[in-house]
Design an enzyme around this catalytic site. Sequence first.
Site, PDB file in Angstrom:
ATOM      1  N   TYR A 126       0.820  -1.217   0.000  1.00  0.00           N
ATOM      2  CA  TYR A 126       0.000   0.000   0.000  1.00  0.00           C
ATOM      3  C   TYR A 126       0.850   1.260   0.000  1.00  0.00           C
ATOM      4  CZ  TYR A 126      -4.143  -2.828   0.698  1.00  0.00           C
ATOM      5  OH  TYR A 126      -5.160  -3.723   0.536  1.00  0.00           O
ATOM      6  N   LYS A 173       4.504 -14.493   4.488  1.00  0.00           N
ATOM      7  CA  LYS A 173       4.923 -15.263   3.312  1.00  0.00           C
ATOM      8  C   LYS A 173       6.444 -15.073   3.173  1.00  0.00           C
ATOM      9  CE  LYS A 173       3.710 -17.749  -0.277  1.00  0.00           C
ATOM     10  NZ  LYS A 173       3.114 -19.089  -0.176  1.00  0.00           N
ATOM     11  N   ASP A 207      -0.837 -18.903   3.133  1.00  0.00           N
ATOM     12  CA  ASP A 207      -1.722 -19.750   2.313  1.00  0.00           C
ATOM     13  C   ASP A 207      -2.309 -20.891   3.147  1.00  0.00           C
ATOM     14  OD1 ASP A 207       0.963 -20.351   2.301  1.00  0.00           O
ATOM     15  OD2 ASP A 207       1.052 -21.062   0.241  1.00  0.00           O
ATOM     16  N   ASP A 231      -5.896  -6.842   4.886  1.00  0.00           N
ATOM     17  CA  ASP A 231      -7.069  -6.404   4.129  1.00  0.00           C
ATOM     18  C   ASP A 231      -7.874  -7.625   3.666  1.00  0.00           C
ATOM     19  OD1 ASP A 231      -8.846  -4.889   2.740  1.00  0.00           O
ATOM     20  OD2 ASP A 231      -7.441  -4.132   1.250  1.00  0.00           O
TER      21      ASP A 231
END
Length: 341
Positions: A126, A173, A207, A231
């Site tokens: 962002y 991640k 994931d 988000d």
Amino acid sequence: MKTHTVVMIPGDGIGPEVTTATRKVLEAAGAPVRFIERHAGIAALDRGTDDLLPAATVDAIRQHGVALKGPCTTPIGKGFSSINVALRKKLNLYAAVRPVRSLAGVKTRFQDVDLVIIRENTEGLYSGVENQITDGVIVSMKVATRVACHRLTHWGFRYATHRRRQKISLFHKANIMKMSDGLMLDEARKVHEHDYPNIEYEEVIIDAGMMKLVQDPTKFDIIMCENLYGDIISDLCAGLVGGLGVTPGANIGDEDAVFEAVHGSAPDIAGNNLANPLAMIMSATMMLNHIADRRQDLTCRQASERIKTAYNLALEDGQKTRDLGGELGTKEFTQAVIERL
Ligand code: NAI
């Protein structure tokens, strides 16, 4: 009795409907707040300013420290950058807090979800830094700084301690984004080890984490993560407890706090008395608790509790908007809550 000034930003789309509803509920509950209205987003342009985020709006929040904000529309794939992201950056509202709880009157697959998402709110993808390197090649920059990773993870562990939460799961991640997500892990590990060893801490690759969330969200207590993951996880978790109509949120910084629902401006239903105002009403109860904590005002906490009891009663009585399978419009549901105060 002391009265607290709160900046009200109605926002775009369903924003004016759900903020009006919330204002009515707070008034009926006798919450000791006085609203001053300021604008942002397309609503600000409609009022003749040429600025999507007018200085008067930001200054008012800085002056009074607390705002209740409706959603602001951001065009997709073109046009201006998000006002929501800009406001969070401008006021350094680095921690987004989004409680996700099952509601007794709303039947979903899981009935005892009670988790909190703590999302880094100022950087990551962002950062808004996107460049076209050459025709057909775009680069988006994911920014991670040690300062932001530290303050977020520290804030999260402190929140866990104050709220008597047991466990933080850091979704990441870092197997792929070894440096940026790795920095968040690095800071979280240090904060955990040095300052909060009593809070259980685990690291979950996002994931697999999403699969675990939909299989059994009751296994999670606090989920902490960087901006984009937060988000996406927020909307997924909203779906676990009844949808975007029932998930509130807060954007918190060291100085100021802006309370807003997780949902957006919902242009598909705007202006038709179809929006569920509950997520915004719940955000307002978080706001009242925040004022109670920061300014030691018990009447704010009492008003918050009364409102919570009233909306829970309304839901248990089957008073629901259409997104929850009911028949009521925004105004009728608001009235049902007010009648139960
Ligand atoms: P959205 O949250 O506005 O809507 C997604 C779906 O949920 C729609 O079908 C909508 O009707 C429904 N929905 C949302 N809130 C509801 C409520 N209170 N009651 C009943 N149904 C509700 O997300 P979408 O469509 O992705 O975004 C629309 C606009 O909102 C975009 O411009 C986006 O950038 C903006 N947005 C603003 C946010 C903010 O101001 N914090 C947050 C998310 C999106």
